[in-house]
Motif scaffolding. Sequence first.
Motif, PDB file in Angstrom:
ATOM      1  N   ALA A  57      14.885 -11.635  17.437  1.00 39.45           N
ATOM      2  CA  ALA A  57      14.749 -11.071  16.117  1.00 39.45           C
ATOM      3  C   ALA A  57      13.560 -10.371  16.070  1.00 39.45           C
ATOM      4  N   GLU A  58      13.651  -9.167  15.205  1.00 37.93           N
ATOM      5  CA  GLU A  58      12.433  -8.375  15.161  1.00 37.93           C
ATOM      6  C   GLU A  58      11.733  -8.054  13.689  1.00 37.93           C
ATOM      7  N   HIS A  59      10.605  -8.763  13.677  1.00 35.71           N
ATOM      8  CA  HIS A  59      10.066  -8.840  12.228  1.00 35.71           C
ATOM      9  C   HIS A  59       9.143  -7.683  12.120  1.00 35.71           C
ATOM     10  N   TYR A  60       9.047  -6.902  11.045  1.00 35.64           N
ATOM     11  CA  TYR A  60       8.319  -5.909  10.838  1.00 35.64           C
ATOM     12  C   TYR A  60       7.404  -6.081   9.612  1.00 35.64           C
ATOM     13  N   PHE A  61       6.152  -5.589   9.627  1.00 35.61           N
ATOM     14  CA  PHE A  61       5.205  -5.608   8.729  1.00 35.61           C
ATOM     15  C   PHE A  61       4.044  -4.425   8.602  1.00 35.61           C
ATOM     16  N   CYS A  62       3.557  -4.445   7.714  1.00 44.40           N
ATOM     17  CA  CYS A  62       2.687  -2.933   7.583  1.00 44.40           C
ATOM     18  C   CYS A  62       1.418  -3.391   8.154  1.00 44.40           C
ATOM     19  N   GLN A  63       0.815  -2.547   9.033  1.00 39.11           N
ATOM     20  CA  GLN A  63      -0.410  -2.988   9.783  1.00 39.11           C
ATOM     21  C   GLN A  63      -1.368  -2.660   8.807  1.00 39.11           C
ATOM     22  N   ASN A  64      -1.283  -2.043   7.708  1.00 44.64           N
ATOM     23  CA  ASN A  64      -2.459  -1.651   6.793  1.00 44.64           C
ATOM     24  C   ASN A  64      -2.488  -2.841   5.593  1.00 44.64           C
ATOM     25  N   CYS A  65      -1.569  -3.124   5.066  1.00 41.60           N
ATOM     26  CA  CYS A  65      -1.508  -4.203   4.011  1.00 41.60           C
ATOM     27  C   CYS A  65      -1.322  -5.532   4.342  1.00 41.60           C
ATOM     28  N   GLY A  66      -0.382  -5.661   5.536  1.00 44.18           N
ATOM     29  CA  GLY A  66       0.183  -7.047   5.929  1.00 44.18           C
ATOM     30  C   GLY A  66       1.405  -7.350   5.309  1.00 44.18           C
ATOM     31  N   ILE A  67       2.186  -6.709   4.756  1.00 42.30           N
ATOM     32  CA  ILE A  67       3.110  -7.066   3.829  1.00 42.30           C
ATOM     33  C   ILE A  67       4.408  -7.018   4.832  1.00 42.30           C
ATOM     34  N   GLY A 126       6.819   5.888   7.363  1.00 43.55           N
ATOM     35  CA  GLY A 126       5.855   4.882   7.716  1.00 43.55           C
ATOM     36  C   GLY A 126       6.118   4.122   9.034  1.00 43.55           C
ATOM     37  N   LYS A 127       6.884   4.813  10.050  1.00 45.62           N
ATOM     38  CA  LYS A 127       7.372   4.022  11.007  1.00 45.62           C
ATOM     39  C   LYS A 127       6.193   3.802  11.851  1.00 45.62           C
ATOM     40  N   GLU A 128       5.188   4.794  11.913  1.00 41.41           N
ATOM     41  CA  GLU A 128       3.779   4.791  12.467  1.00 41.41           C
ATOM     42  C   GLU A 128       2.994   3.549  12.119  1.00 41.41           C
ATOM     43  N   SER A 129       3.167   3.124  10.739  1.00 37.01           N
ATOM     44  CA  SER A 129       2.431   1.933   9.966  1.00 37.01           C
ATOM     45  C   SER A 129       3.058   0.561  10.096  1.00 37.01           C
ATOM     46  N   LEU A 130       4.210   0.578  10.950  1.00 36.23           N
ATOM     47  CA  LEU A 130       4.692  -0.912  11.048  1.00 36.23           C
ATOM     48  C   LEU A 130       4.330  -1.622  12.320  1.00 36.23           C
ATOM     49  N   SER A 131       4.177  -2.771  12.429  1.00 35.99           N
ATOM     50  CA  SER A 131       3.553  -3.712  13.526  1.00 35.99           C
ATOM     51  C   SER A 131       5.022  -4.379  13.637  1.00 35.99           C
ATOM     52  N   LEU A 132       5.338  -4.984  14.678  1.00 36.21           N
ATOM     53  CA  LEU A 132       6.595  -5.738  15.130  1.00 36.21           C
ATOM     54  C   LEU A 132       5.831  -7.037  15.561  1.00 36.21           C
ATOM     55  N   TYR A 133       6.488  -8.030  15.146  1.00 36.28           N
ATOM     56  CA  TYR A 133       6.069  -9.292  15.769  1.00 36.28           C
ATOM     57  C   TYR A 133       7.552 -10.179  16.072  1.00 36.28           C
ATOM     58  N   GLN A 134       7.566 -10.838  17.227  1.00 36.97           N
ATOM     59  CA  GLN A 134       8.610 -11.245  17.750  1.00 36.97           C
ATOM     60  C   GLN A 134       7.915 -12.706  18.530  1.00 36.97           C
ATOM     61  N   TRP A 135       8.882 -13.698  18.460  1.00 39.50           N
ATOM     62  CA  TRP A 135       8.477 -15.112  18.977  1.00 39.50           C
ATOM     63  C   TRP A 135      10.067 -15.869  19.361  1.00 39.50           C
ATOM     64  N   CYS A 154       0.867  -1.055   0.073  1.00 35.34           N
ATOM     65  CA  CYS A 154       0.210  -0.026   0.064  1.00 35.34           C
ATOM     66  C   CYS A 154       0.935   1.133  -0.019  1.00 35.34           C
ATOM     67  N   ASP A 155       2.112   1.191   0.225  1.00 35.28           N
ATOM     68  CA  ASP A 155       3.170   2.046  -0.102  1.00 35.28           C
ATOM     69  C   ASP A 155       3.150   3.180   1.104  1.00 35.28           C
ATOM     70  N   LYS A 156       2.500   2.677   2.208  1.00 33.28           N
ATOM     71  CA  LYS A 156       2.482   3.361   3.581  1.00 33.28           C
ATOM     72  C   LYS A 156       3.879   3.257   4.305  1.00 33.28           C
ATOM     73  N   VAL A 157       4.604   2.136   4.071  1.00 39.25           N
ATOM     74  CA  VAL A 157       5.727   1.831   4.464  1.00 39.25           C
ATOM     75  C   VAL A 157       6.794   2.013   3.322  1.00 39.25           C
ATOM     76  N   ARG A 158       8.103   2.970   3.381  1.00 47.49           N
ATOM     77  CA  ARG A 158       8.922   2.804   2.293  1.00 47.49           C
ATOM     78  C   ARG A 158      10.191   2.984   3.153  1.00 47.49           C
ATOM     79  N   PHE A 159      11.321   2.259   2.372  1.00 48.87           N
ATOM     80  CA  PHE A 159      12.661   2.097   3.128  1.00 48.87           C
ATOM     81  C   PHE A 159      13.582   2.292   1.647  1.00 48.87           C
TER      82      PHE A 159
END
Length: 122
Positions: A72-82, A58-67, A14-19
Amino acid sequence: MEEVKSDYLGSCHCDKVRFKIHTSSILEGLYKCNCSLCTKKSIIMKPVNENSFFLVKGKESLSLYQWNKNIAEHYFCQNCGIYTHHRRRRDPSQISVNFACLDIAETVSILSVGIADGKKHD
């Protein structure tokens, strides 16, 4: 001879996160990991030093998943899920980006991809 580095842009769907990554070897070091999470994501990753990764927006659009051990810090867009990138457990000074998120990915047809044995860390 000094290596020439180039900038490569990437984004979520969705282009909310760019790097941006800065590297001299965009097609080298690509890998897939066989841990349970990466197997389900089924992506090709490009590692770079953390100093060569820049979150453009898009820092505000990122969600963090850890397990597992929460290293490790896994990041994905909370809007489109990528899934866009992660800080590696094996080497926390590296960021691995989802190669398919790079703008250049559409133009690359042949890749040499290694396997990281993350399964032993599950």
